[in-house]
Design a protein around this motif. Sequence first.
Motif, PDB file in Angstrom:
ATOM      1  N   ILE A 115      13.315   7.762  14.979  1.00 33.97           N
ATOM      2  CA  ILE A 115      12.281   7.617  13.927  1.00 33.97           C
ATOM      3  C   ILE A 115      11.218   6.630  14.407  1.00 33.97           C
ATOM      4  N   TYR A 157      -2.042   8.828   3.192  1.00 31.72           N
ATOM      5  CA  TYR A 157      -2.419   7.993   2.040  1.00 31.72           C
ATOM      6  C   TYR A 157      -3.539   8.619   1.228  1.00 31.72           C
ATOM      7  N   TYR A 188      12.751   7.263  -0.873  1.00 29.01           N
ATOM      8  CA  TYR A 188      11.810   7.677   0.174  1.00 29.01           C
ATOM      9  C   TYR A 188      10.680   8.487  -0.433  1.00 29.01           C
ATOM     10  N   TYR A 218      13.120  -3.041  13.890  1.00 24.91           N
ATOM     11  CA  TYR A 218      13.202  -1.816  13.094  1.00 24.91           C
ATOM     12  C   TYR A 218      14.641  -1.303  13.088  1.00 24.91           C
ATOM     13  N   GLY A 260       2.777   6.972   6.722  1.00 24.38           N
ATOM     14  CA  GLY A 260       2.185   5.737   7.243  1.00 24.38           C
ATOM     15  C   GLY A 260       0.934   5.995   8.071  1.00 24.38           C
ATOM     16  N   HIS A 275      11.656   2.852  -1.248  1.00 24.75           N
ATOM     17  CA  HIS A 275      12.250   3.091   0.073  1.00 24.75           C
ATOM     18  C   HIS A 275      13.609   3.753  -0.067  1.00 24.75           C
ATOM     19  N   THR A 299       0.818  -1.221   0.000  1.00 23.58           N
ATOM     20  CA  THR A 299       0.000   0.000   0.000  1.00 23.58           C
ATOM     21  C   THR A 299       0.852   1.273   0.000  1.00 23.58           C
ATOM     22  N   ASP A 300       2.178   1.130   0.147  1.00 22.47           N
ATOM     23  CA  ASP A 300       2.997   2.360   0.175  1.00 22.47           C
ATOM     24  C   ASP A 300       2.908   3.139  -1.146  1.00 22.47           C
ATOM     25  N   ASN A 322       6.833   5.636  13.795  1.00 18.83           N
ATOM     26  CA  ASN A 322       6.241   4.295  13.622  1.00 18.83           C
ATOM     27  C   ASN A 322       5.575   3.746  14.882  1.00 18.83           C
ATOM     28  N   GLY A 342       0.164  -3.936   3.960  1.00 23.40           N
ATOM     29  CA  GLY A 342       0.377  -2.550   4.357  1.00 23.40           C
ATOM     30  C   GLY A 342      -0.217  -2.338   5.731  1.00 23.40           C
ATOM     31  N   LEU A 343       0.284  -1.302   6.406  1.00 21.66           N
ATOM     32  CA  LEU A 343      -0.160  -1.142   7.784  1.00 21.66           C
ATOM     33  C   LEU A 343      -1.599  -0.650   7.887  1.00 21.66           C
TER      34      LEU A 343
HETATM   35  C1  LIG Z   1       6.421   3.325   3.854  1.00 20.02           C
HETATM   36  C2  LIG Z   1       5.828   3.009   5.220  1.00 20.02           C
HETATM   37  C3  LIG Z   1       4.880   4.124   5.643  1.00 20.02           C
HETATM   38  C4  LIG Z   1       5.065   1.663   5.151  1.00 20.02           C
HETATM   39  O1  LIG Z   1       4.029   1.731   4.183  1.00 20.02           O
HETATM   40  P1  LIG Z   1       2.981   0.543   3.829  1.00 20.02           P
HETATM   41  O2  LIG Z   1       3.520  -0.263   2.655  1.00 20.02           O
HETATM   42  O3  LIG Z   1       2.787  -0.340   5.030  1.00 20.02           O
HETATM   43  O4  LIG Z   1       1.725   1.251   3.416  1.00 20.02           O
HETATM   44  C5  LIG Z   1       6.976   2.867   6.288  1.00 20.02           C
HETATM   45  O5  LIG Z   1       7.839   1.851   5.944  1.00 20.02           O
HETATM   46  C6  LIG Z   1       7.778   4.174   6.476  1.00 20.02           C
HETATM   47  O6  LIG Z   1       8.618   4.498   5.686  1.00 20.02           O
HETATM   48  N1  LIG Z   1       7.477   4.924   7.563  1.00 20.02           N
HETATM   49  C7  LIG Z   1       7.996   6.236   7.780  1.00 20.02           C
HETATM   50  C8  LIG Z   1       9.035   6.306   8.870  1.00 20.02           C
HETATM   51  C9  LIG Z   1      10.281   5.496   8.546  1.00 20.02           C
HETATM   52  O7  LIG Z   1      11.144   6.000   7.809  1.00 20.02           O
HETATM   53  O8  LIG Z   1      10.381   4.368   9.030  1.00 20.02           O
END
Ligand SMILES: CC(C)(COP(=O)(O)O)[C@@H](O)C(=O)NCCC(=O)O
Length: 313
Positions: free
Chosen positions: A274, A148, A177, A237, A143, A174, A123-124, A279, A197-198
């Motif tokens: 972070i 979203y 970012y 994490y 997140g 990622h 879902t990211d 999170n 996804g969360l």
């Molecule tokens: C991208 C995320 C929000 C996860 O997204 P998801 O695929 O679960 O929708 C998470 O991995 C993230 O990057 N959180 C932000 C804080 C951090 O850098 O960990």
Amino acid sequence: MKIDNNSPYLAFSRETWSELRDAVQLPLSEAELKRLQGINDKVSLAEVRDIYLPLSRLLNLYIKAKQRRNRVLDQFLGKDPHHVPYVISIAGSVAVGKSTTARILQALLERWPQHPRVALVTTDGFLYPNQVLEQRGLMRKKGFPQSYDIRRLVQFVSDIKSGKPRVTAPVYSHLVYNIVPDQEAVVEQPDIVIIEGLNVLQSGMDYPHEPHRVFVSDFVDFSIFVDADERLLKTWYVERFLKLRSGAFTDPESYFHHYAQLSEEEAVTVASRIWQEINYKNLKQNILPTKDRAELILTKGKQHEVEQVWLKK
Ligand SMILES: CC(C)(COP(=O)(O)O)[C@@H](O)C(=O)NCCC(=O)O
Ligand SMILES: Nc1ncnc2c1ncn2[C@@H]1O[C@H](COP(=O)(O)OP(=O)(O)O)[C@@H](O)[C@H]1O
């Protein structure tokens, strides 16, 4: 197996759950074992055998039943049989192992003749691009529900479920970012779609800023929540962050490239911050409250070993 009449769940210990794999007709070949280790070399094969094989067997039975039900419905409506993917969702905290679980299940489910094509989506891809998040002051809320484009995500799952031949999603990296411009993930009528996804168990209540009456869960056939103690989650994490520091962060393209220079101690401090400020807060406020909506909960202990399985009656 423990039966508590007041609980909506059947509770299994690791041992009782693992016995349910006995009837799995398809043992893992050497090549498949190798492929599973390729997903993540930390995943133990005992874990795959004891936890994920029984789960894939349960899912295969549910999917076959759903496929039969769809044929009956087409017959009743006098329609030609049409293709409807079976949708599985995986929710849980950042770093609990959602994407690893999704990939193990994909590898196991693909082995069944009734559903050889299994697609994975995260879902990211539906996070707003950083430019939008910056404008809205949400860069430290990635997140969280407001980060979203939830309507687009719901439309995406709805399109998959309505049997559209080609459905596309934006792609999040990622490494940078951010959402990657000009890239898309394509879903073309697979037999199963695993969406992780969360936020996949969240409902309209979690989005008061953007009310909507149809949720991702309305299009999901089976939902899984991966759970673990918050101290373990923080450790996982931080460990992943340290691994990225010596790997992906060394790439000059990486958003976190400057973190590659940090000493291990400094990196632990940054990762812990972070975790704590983004999170962990998100876990408490928006993710954990959705746990009891899941059809199945996997509770992990140390080394990602699943200690308990909860299955809705
Ligand atoms: C991208 C995320 C929000 C996860 O997204 P998801 O695929 O679960 O929708 C998470 O991995 C993230 O990057 N959180 C932000 C804080 C951090 O850098 O960990
Ligand atoms: N079953 C498992 N066994 C061992 N390590 C795991 C397992 N699942 C996840 N991990 C490790 O835990 C960390 C988080 O996993 P990941 O799947 O990336 O989580 P998420 O998608 O929930 O953020 C990664 O470092 C991964 O290698």
